[in-house]
Design a protein around this motif. Structure first.
Motif, PDB file in Angstrom:
ATOM      1  N   ILE A 193       0.842  -1.207   0.000  1.00 31.60           N
ATOM      2  CA  ILE A 193       0.000   0.000   0.000  1.00 31.60           C
ATOM      3  C   ILE A 193       0.876   1.256   0.000  1.00 31.60           C
ATOM      4  N   SER A 194       1.987   1.218   0.716  1.00 28.09           N
ATOM      5  CA  SER A 194       2.913   2.357   0.734  1.00 28.09           C
ATOM      6  C   SER A 194       3.484   2.619  -0.648  1.00 28.09           C
ATOM      7  N   LEU A 195       3.807   1.554  -1.382  1.00 31.06           N
ATOM      8  CA  LEU A 195       4.310   1.710  -2.750  1.00 31.06           C
ATOM      9  C   LEU A 195       3.278   2.409  -3.630  1.00 31.06           C
TER      10      LEU A 195
ATOM     11  N   PHE B 217      -4.287   0.089  -8.819  1.00 32.18           N
ATOM     12  CA  PHE B 217      -4.257   0.827  -7.557  1.00 32.18           C
ATOM     13  C   PHE B 217      -5.582   0.701  -6.806  1.00 32.18           C
ATOM     14  N   ILE B 218      -6.672   0.793  -7.549  1.00 27.12           N
ATOM     15  CA  ILE B 218      -7.988   0.718  -6.917  1.00 27.12           C
ATOM     16  C   ILE B 218      -8.199  -0.652  -6.278  1.00 27.12           C
ATOM     17  N   ASP B 219      -7.793  -1.710  -6.966  1.00 27.95           N
ATOM     18  CA  ASP B 219      -7.952  -3.059  -6.423  1.00 27.95           C
ATOM     19  C   ASP B 219      -7.063  -3.285  -5.205  1.00 27.95           C
ATOM     20  N   ILE B 220      -5.849  -2.751  -5.247  1.00 28.16           N
ATOM     21  CA  ILE B 220      -4.946  -2.906  -4.096  1.00 28.16           C
ATOM     22  C   ILE B 220      -5.502  -2.164  -2.887  1.00 28.16           C
ATOM     23  N   LEU B 221      -5.945  -0.940  -3.092  1.00 29.19           N
ATOM     24  CA  LEU B 221      -6.442  -0.130  -1.984  1.00 29.19           C
ATOM     25  C   LEU B 221      -7.800  -0.610  -1.465  1.00 29.19           C
ATOM     26  N   SER B 222      -8.559  -1.304  -2.313  1.00 31.02           N
ATOM     27  CA  SER B 222      -9.862  -1.841  -1.875  1.00 31.02           C
ATOM     28  C   SER B 222      -9.750  -3.299  -1.444  1.00 31.02           C
ATOM     29  N   LYS B 223      -8.510  -3.812  -1.369  1.00 30.59           N
ATOM     30  CA  LYS B 223      -8.216  -5.167  -0.894  1.00 30.59           C
ATOM     31  C   LYS B 223      -8.787  -6.251  -1.807  1.00 30.59           C
ATOM     32  N   ASN B 224      -8.886  -5.938  -3.101  1.00 30.91           N
ATOM     33  CA  ASN B 224      -9.302  -6.931  -4.093  1.00 30.91           C
ATOM     34  C   ASN B 224      -8.108  -7.513  -4.828  1.00 30.91           C
TER      35      ASN B 224
ATOM     36  N   LEU C   5       5.163  -2.430  -9.833  1.00 30.02           N
ATOM     37  CA  LEU C   5       4.942  -1.257  -8.972  1.00 30.02           C
ATOM     38  C   LEU C   5       6.234  -0.467  -8.788  1.00 30.02           C
ATOM     39  N   GLY C   6       7.336  -1.194  -8.587  1.00 28.88           N
ATOM     40  CA  GLY C   6       8.633  -0.530  -8.463  1.00 28.88           C
ATOM     41  C   GLY C   6       9.012   0.206  -9.731  1.00 28.88           C
TER      42      GLY C   6
END
Length: 342
Positions: A229-231, A286-293, A321-322
């Motif tokens: 999430i920090s990335l 990003f949306i899936d990562i932040l929404s835990k999907n 992501l990197g």
């Protein structure tokens, strides 16, 4: 220069919006609590009523744990020699490793970590943090342009130092904001549920996908989620800063930032893209990562074939992501030297 940039952010009008969002961020902590392992509530469709399990908490927790362990055992006990799929073999091996380190025979208190993990990665919280980051990073340079300070900066001998300090701020800012939230979350959870204990147990004890979660401790599990999430926060902040350098006002800058955040979801509709690429796009959205999907922080996602070679999907997504972060930094530097310096 860095200190001057921080002071400027504090004095900027957008900091008022950021403070309001930060206030909402702290307030929501008190309302976020997952269903604990010692609790069991569900809606019974056959009776058309909401059922609350009245059994003792330790009995409920042990039953849940037994179900998870039985699920993992059923995978671990598979004859790997008869399996042709490498992904199934890896999941079976991973299941054996989890049980060898934590057989789950007895429930142990993991309440603190369960609540802290839920709050640290709660979608509403991450959405508010994104709003704070975009609000601040999208105005790192647009305000200078509107006030004509940009001409003074670009004519200065220390222009690159000033511009690079803004880039550095865009990298540090999301780390600071998220760290403040995590500290507040830790303190609130500690006050409500006591000190953290049993963090060395296997992560499947607090995971909803016990069979797929990798062999890792609870502490490692939470750290992995926070790290990914920090990335995402850093990537969003860097590109928000980039848009502030190449757009004319904050509205355009924020609009570009929102479009960038939604890009992963938009690309999913491009059905002509290769299946392997679609997998990466979905998990890296990003949306899936932040929404835990997206499960790249914690779960084993198997392998994909790229350029006639097999790659671990999780490592591929983390590398992506990197790469996004590095490309954002390089694009900012390019804009400093080739666009703003024309």
């Amino acid at each position: 220069m860095l200190r001057w940039e921080l002071k400027k952010i504090v004095k900027n009008k957008t900091s008022i919006i950021a403070l309001i969002l930060m206030g909402l961020l702290f307030i929501q902590i008190g309302f976020v609590k997952p269903m604990l392992e010692t609790e069991n509530e569900y809606f019974d469709e056959s009776k058309n009523e909401y059922i609350v399990d009245k059994r003792p908490g330790d009995v409920i927790a042990q039953e849940k744990l037994d179900n998870k362990v039985n699920e993992i055992k059923s995978i671990a006990n598979k004859n790997t020699h008869g399996l042709k799929d490498e992904n199934e073999k890896q999941i079976s091996k991973m299941s054996k490793e989890k049980l060898s380190k934590d057989n789950g025979e007895k429930y142990k208190d993991v309440t603190f970590y369960q609540v802290f993990e839920n709050r640290a990665t709660f979608p509403l919280a991450t959405l508010l943090i994104v709003a704070i980051i975009v609000t601040l990073s999208s105005n790192l340079y647009t305000d200078e342009r509107l006030s004509n300070v940009d001409t003074i900066i670009l004519s200065s001998k220390n222009k690159y130092k000033a511009l690079n300090s803004k880039l550095l701020i865009s990298i540090i800012l999301p780390i600071i904001v998220y760290a403040i939230y995590l500290i507040a979350t830790f303190i609130a959870t500690y006050i409500q549920y006591g000190a953290p204990v049993n963090g060395g147990l296997q992560a499947y004890r607090i995971s909803n996908i016990a069979s797929l979660v990798r062999e890792m401790s609870i502490v490692q599990y939470i750290a992995s989620e926070i790290g990914v999430i920090s990335l995402v926060f850093i990537a969003i902040s860097i590109f928000s800063a980039l848009f502030s350098f190449i757009t004319k006002n904050s509205i355009q800058s924020i609009s570009c930032s929102i479009l960038f955040i939604a890009m992963g979801k938009i690309l999913v509709f491009f059905k002509f893209l290769p299946y392997e690429l679609m997998l990466i796009i979905h998990q890296c959205s990003f949306i899936d990562i932040l929404s835990k999907n997206s499960f790249i922080p914690t779960a084993y996602m198997g392998q994909i074939k790229l350029f006639s070679m097999n790659f671990d999907l999780v490592i591929t997504c983390l590398s992506t992501l990197g790469l996004i972060i590095v490309s954002g930094i390089l694009l900012n530097v390019y804009v400093f030297k080739k666009v703003l310096n024309r």
